[in-house]
Design a protein around this motif. Structure first.
Motif, PDB file in Angstrom:
ATOM      1  N   ALA A  86       0.836  -1.194   0.000  1.00 26.12           N
ATOM      2  CA  ALA A  86       0.000   0.000   0.000  1.00 26.12           C
ATOM      3  C   ALA A  86       0.873   1.246   0.000  1.00 26.12           C
ATOM      4  CB  ALA A  86      -0.914  -0.006   1.219  1.00 26.12           C
ATOM      5  N   TYR A  89       1.183   4.211  -2.487  1.00 17.55           N
ATOM      6  CA  TYR A  89       0.375   5.422  -2.536  1.00 17.55           C
ATOM      7  C   TYR A  89       0.851   6.458  -1.520  1.00 17.55           C
ATOM      8  CZ  TYR A  89      -2.389   2.045  -4.997  1.00 17.55           C
ATOM      9  OH  TYR A  89      -2.789   1.076  -5.878  1.00 17.55           O
ATOM     10  N   SER A  90       1.912   6.091  -0.792  1.00 15.08           N
ATOM     11  CA  SER A  90       2.376   6.971   0.276  1.00 15.08           C
ATOM     12  C   SER A  90       2.962   8.268  -0.268  1.00 15.08           C
ATOM     13  CB  SER A  90       3.428   6.226   1.107  1.00 15.08           C
ATOM     14  OG  SER A  90       4.417   7.116   1.560  1.00 15.08           O
ATOM     15  N   GLN A  92       4.836  10.409   1.427  1.00 13.68           N
ATOM     16  CA  GLN A  92       6.209  10.587   1.870  1.00 13.68           C
ATOM     17  C   GLN A  92       7.179   9.891   0.924  1.00 13.68           C
ATOM     18  OE1 GLN A  92       6.706   9.599   6.002  1.00 13.68           O
ATOM     19  NE2 GLN A  92       8.931   9.373   5.729  1.00 13.68           N
ATOM     20  N   ILE A 195      -5.237  11.522  -1.528  1.00  9.23           N
ATOM     21  CA  ILE A 195      -5.576  10.117  -1.256  1.00  9.23           C
ATOM     22  C   ILE A 195      -5.385   9.822   0.223  1.00  9.23           C
ATOM     23  CG2 ILE A 195      -3.243   9.302  -1.819  1.00  9.23           C
ATOM     24  CD1 ILE A 195      -4.532   6.837  -3.040  1.00  9.23           C
ATOM     25  N   THR A 196      -6.448   9.367   0.872  1.00  8.00           N
ATOM     26  CA  THR A 196      -6.338   9.043   2.293  1.00  8.00           C
ATOM     27  C   THR A 196      -6.700   7.594   2.574  1.00  8.00           C
ATOM     28  OG1 THR A 196      -8.583   9.835   2.639  1.00  8.00           O
ATOM     29  CG2 THR A 196      -6.807  11.380   3.102  1.00  8.00           C
ATOM     30  N   ARG A 197      -7.545   7.039   1.728  1.00  5.09           N
ATOM     31  CA  ARG A 197      -7.873   5.622   1.889  1.00  5.09           C
ATOM     32  C   ARG A 197      -7.849   4.957   0.526  1.00  5.09           C
ATOM     33  NH1 ARG A 197      -9.828   4.206   6.744  1.00  5.09           N
ATOM     34  NH2 ARG A 197     -10.798   2.297   6.005  1.00  5.09           N
ATOM     35  N   ILE A 198      -7.606   3.676   0.533  1.00  8.00           N
ATOM     36  CA  ILE A 198      -7.701   2.930  -0.710  1.00  8.00           C
ATOM     37  C   ILE A 198      -8.522   1.677  -0.471  1.00  8.00           C
ATOM     38  CG2 ILE A 198      -5.515   3.728  -1.674  1.00  8.00           C
ATOM     39  CD1 ILE A 198      -4.290   1.090  -0.703  1.00  8.00           C
ATOM     40  N   ARG A 199      -9.129   1.218  -1.538  1.00 10.48           N
ATOM     41  CA  ARG A 199      -9.794  -0.073  -1.498  1.00 10.48           C
ATOM     42  C   ARG A 199      -9.158  -0.909  -2.589  1.00 10.48           C
ATOM     43  NH1 ARG A 199     -16.137  -1.359  -2.994  1.00 10.48           N
ATOM     44  NH2 ARG A 199     -16.058  -3.587  -2.499  1.00 10.48           N
ATOM     45  N   GLU A 200      -8.823  -2.139  -2.268  1.00 10.30           N
ATOM     46  CA  GLU A 200      -8.213  -3.000  -3.265  1.00 10.30           C
ATOM     47  C   GLU A 200      -8.958  -4.322  -3.289  1.00 10.30           C
ATOM     48  OE1 GLU A 200      -4.269  -0.612  -3.631  1.00 10.30           O
ATOM     49  OE2 GLU A 200      -4.566  -2.545  -4.560  1.00 10.30           O
ATOM     50  N   ILE A 231      -9.603   6.990  -2.482  1.00 12.46           N
ATOM     51  CA  ILE A 231     -10.634   7.720  -1.750  1.00 12.46           C
ATOM     52  C   ILE A 231      -9.982   8.891  -1.012  1.00 12.46           C
ATOM     53  CG2 ILE A 231     -12.382   7.522   0.074  1.00 12.46           C
ATOM     54  CD1 ILE A 231     -12.349   4.417  -0.675  1.00 12.46           C
ATOM     55  N   TYR A 254       0.477  -6.202   2.010  1.00 12.67           N
ATOM     56  CA  TYR A 254      -0.211  -5.137   2.709  1.00 12.67           C
ATOM     57  C   TYR A 254       0.014  -5.256   4.202  1.00 12.67           C
ATOM     58  CZ  TYR A 254      -2.920  -4.803  -1.624  1.00 12.67           C
ATOM     59  OH  TYR A 254      -3.302  -4.671  -2.923  1.00 12.67           O
ATOM     60  N   GLU A 255       0.210  -4.101   4.826  1.00 13.69           N
ATOM     61  CA  GLU A 255       0.140  -4.105   6.273  1.00 13.69           C
ATOM     62  C   GLU A 255      -0.861  -3.043   6.650  1.00 13.69           C
ATOM     63  OE1 GLU A 255       3.825  -4.000   8.512  1.00 13.69           O
ATOM     64  OE2 GLU A 255       2.688  -3.229  10.225  1.00 13.69           O
TER      65      GLU A 255
ATOM     66  N   ILE B 198      -2.460  -6.238  10.875  1.00 13.22           N
ATOM     67  CA  ILE B 198      -2.228  -7.471  10.135  1.00 13.22           C
ATOM     68  C   ILE B 198      -1.342  -7.175   8.940  1.00 13.22           C
ATOM     69  CG2 ILE B 198      -4.387  -8.601  10.789  1.00 13.22           C
ATOM     70  CD1 ILE B 198      -5.502  -7.729   8.082  1.00 13.22           C
ATOM     71  N   GLU B 200      -0.640  -8.955   5.186  1.00 13.47           N
ATOM     72  CA  GLU B 200      -1.116  -9.994   4.280  1.00 13.47           C
ATOM     73  C   GLU B 200      -0.273  -9.966   3.014  1.00 13.47           C
ATOM     74  OE1 GLU B 200      -5.197 -10.620   6.387  1.00 13.47           O
ATOM     75  OE2 GLU B 200      -4.665 -11.562   4.497  1.00 13.47           O
ATOM     76  N   TYR B 254      -9.899  -5.367   0.431  1.00 12.68           N
ATOM     77  CA  TYR B 254      -9.337  -4.618   1.545  1.00 12.68           C
ATOM     78  C   TYR B 254      -9.662  -3.142   1.400  1.00 12.68           C
ATOM     79  CZ  TYR B 254      -6.352  -8.742   2.094  1.00 12.68           C
ATOM     80  OH  TYR B 254      -5.875 -10.003   2.258  1.00 12.68           O
ATOM     81  N   MET B 256      -8.243   0.295   3.356  1.00 13.09           N
ATOM     82  CA  MET B 256      -7.264   0.662   4.378  1.00 13.09           C
ATOM     83  C   MET B 256      -6.825   2.103   4.202  1.00 13.09           C
ATOM     84  SD  MET B 256      -4.092  -1.490   2.813  1.00 13.09           S
ATOM     85  CE  MET B 256      -4.825  -2.450   1.501  1.00 13.09           C
ATOM     86  N   VAL B 258      -4.179   5.175   3.842  1.00 16.73           N
ATOM     87  CA  VAL B 258      -2.840   5.353   3.296  1.00 16.73           C
ATOM     88  C   VAL B 258      -2.010   6.030   4.371  1.00 16.73           C
ATOM     89  CG1 VAL B 258      -1.464   6.557   1.577  1.00 16.73           C
ATOM     90  CG2 VAL B 258      -3.616   5.499   0.928  1.00 16.73           C
ATOM     91  N   GLU B 259      -0.965   5.359   4.802  1.00 20.69           N
ATOM     92  CA  GLU B 259      -0.186   5.896   5.912  1.00 20.69           C
ATOM     93  C   GLU B 259       0.937   6.786   5.419  1.00 20.69           C
ATOM     94  OE1 GLU B 259       0.544   2.187   7.891  1.00 20.69           O
ATOM     95  OE2 GLU B 259      -1.376   2.285   8.955  1.00 20.69           O
TER      96      GLU B 259
END
Lengths: 260, 260
Positions: A86, A89-90, A92, A195-200, A231, A254-255, B198, B200, B254, B256, B258-259
């Motif tokens: 994930a 998409y960061s 940083q 982008i703050t959330r993603i769905r995969e 999202i 993914y974590e 988690i 994955e 999923y 989640m 984005v960190e």
DNA sequence: GACACGAGCTGGCTTGAGCCAGTTGCGGTA
DNA sequence: TACCGCAACTGGCTCAAGCCAGCTCGTGTC
């Protein structure tokens, strides 16, 4: 094992396949090793060449071996997977390195990355994409961007991005193939979509005929399909990308926090 | 299309496969429809039966059709995927419904779920599992729990859970097949391990021979392999599970943050 | 009406033959 | 030495025939 008792109910082709599979698993036939030729297997087992051929085709279907015309059949070497997380998409990571995670991953394997935007068009969205974007599939129009990803000039993955025209407006996203520094998510930020959330949504299947030629995939290798939705803070889905990647070269990692 | 000019370089088996594939894609051969028999195809194209057979075997490898001995060859119906999300680890969901997410998913599809713990043993961990748990693969011992998941008595997925002996202690996790209300993650909480993150790791491949028989998988269907790691507030990895699921029946979903 | 049987369909698997098309290496020629 | 070309390998694909085994459905019997 139980040859003599005559009660080996397996058809000869299965038996040959089982023997070869066992040799591969035991390491007797190491990764990259050459299998006996079809004609030799046939002779060794006292069968027709076609039967030996059938055995090999079974192993091909299992993705264990690859045939090379004129050269032989070889145990498929298991190349390490590129693990996409994930973090691709960061923000940083984007600003720190200036490199996309894909490039980092490929470089880490000592290979040379390349990405190419093949086309930017206006189109109707596929039903599943329209659904994720909250659009009406029959009336809406989206920008469709098709990207190909290579390692050492070998195509390893394709991504097709769909952006509602309302989101892309007249920005580079709507027409330019190259998107400049920070790439696509930086451009979305320019437009106010962070982008703050993603769905995969992930699935696996055998490649379509076009995919298996386009990605020059050997038989017995599946693809991983990822339907990705971006999202923003306001819970707006502003972009959907469908990735199709070679299953023998790619993986996902993914974590994430467990919510609730 | 270009029959007459004589320059159809495709071998006949490919040509037949291409035609059939096109018919399937166009909907002329709908999902579940029966293909012409091998003998009829051979006659229609003026080839040997083996050639028609080869064409069908190509489509089988692509996962488009399934053959049934004595009945015919049918367009594989695409059943909707069960989408497993990270919520399967959610505490709230666990307590609210008392049902596992697997059961919920299967029930949602109008099918009857069943889960079965086949064995609970002590074992050496596989290298990748040991690595995730921070153990030494050659000296450590773990509890190994093998779970099978069914829908309508059809096996759809297998999960093998590895727990360090230090974590499981003398708890039910170490020996009992049935784990009571709230299932496995409730038992971890009893021991002071509360799942907060988690990891994955996902890949796709063709099933091993044992898997394809154990999960009674038709040819041309890959598996999705998920190596799952549970992590608690103190960043301890206290459990790893390797899921292997039928790719034609399962998917992942999923969502989640984005960190960074 | 229930059931057993068999004809005629289906795919599963093999044979042994043949021709084609890549690949490799060796030997001879320029 | 550099190169060409051929022989001997490899897999790719097809043919025509045969036997086996699972499925379906009609027919005829009890």
């Amino acid at each position: 094992m139980d040859e003599q008792s005559g009660t080996d109910r397996r058809p000869p082709s299965r038996r040959i396949a089982d023997d070869l599979r066992a040799s591969i698993r035991s390491g007797e036939l190491a990764s990259g090793a050459k299998l006996p030729s079809e004609r030799e297997l046939a002779g060794r087992y006292g069968t027709a060449r076609n039967t030996a051929r059938e055995a090999i085709s079974i192993l091909q279907g299992e993705g264990l071996v690859v045939a090379q015309h004129g050269r032989g059949v070889f145990v498929r070497p298991r190349t390490p997977l590129m693990r996409l997380g994930a973090n691709r998409y960061s923000r940083q990571l984007r600003s720190e390195t200036g490199l996309s995670p894909f490039r980092i991953e490929v470089t880490k394997q000592g290979r040379t990355p390349k990405t190419e935007c093949r086309s930017v068009t206006r189109d109707k969205p596929p039903a599943d994409v329209a659904d994720r974007l909250g659009l009406d599939a029959s009336t809406a129009t989206v920008i469709r961007r098709e990207n190909w990803y290579y390692a050492d000039d070998e195509p390893v993955q394709v991504g097709v991005t769909y952006i509602p025209v309302d989101v892309a407006g007249e920005s580079p996203l709507a027409s330019e193939r190259t998107l400049g520094k920070g790439s696509i998510y930086a451009r979305f930020e320019d437009l106010g979509y962070r982008i703050t959330r993603i769905r995969e949504e992930i699935s696996a299947r055998m490649p379509y005929h076009e995919e298996s030629t386009g990605l020059s995939m050997p038989p017995g290798v599946p693809v991983i399909e990822v339907l990705h939705t971006s999202i923003d803070e306001q819970h707006r889905a502003f972009e959907v990308t469908r990735f199709v990647m070679r299953g023998d070269l790619n993986g996902l990692d993914y974590e994430m926090p467990v919510e609730d």
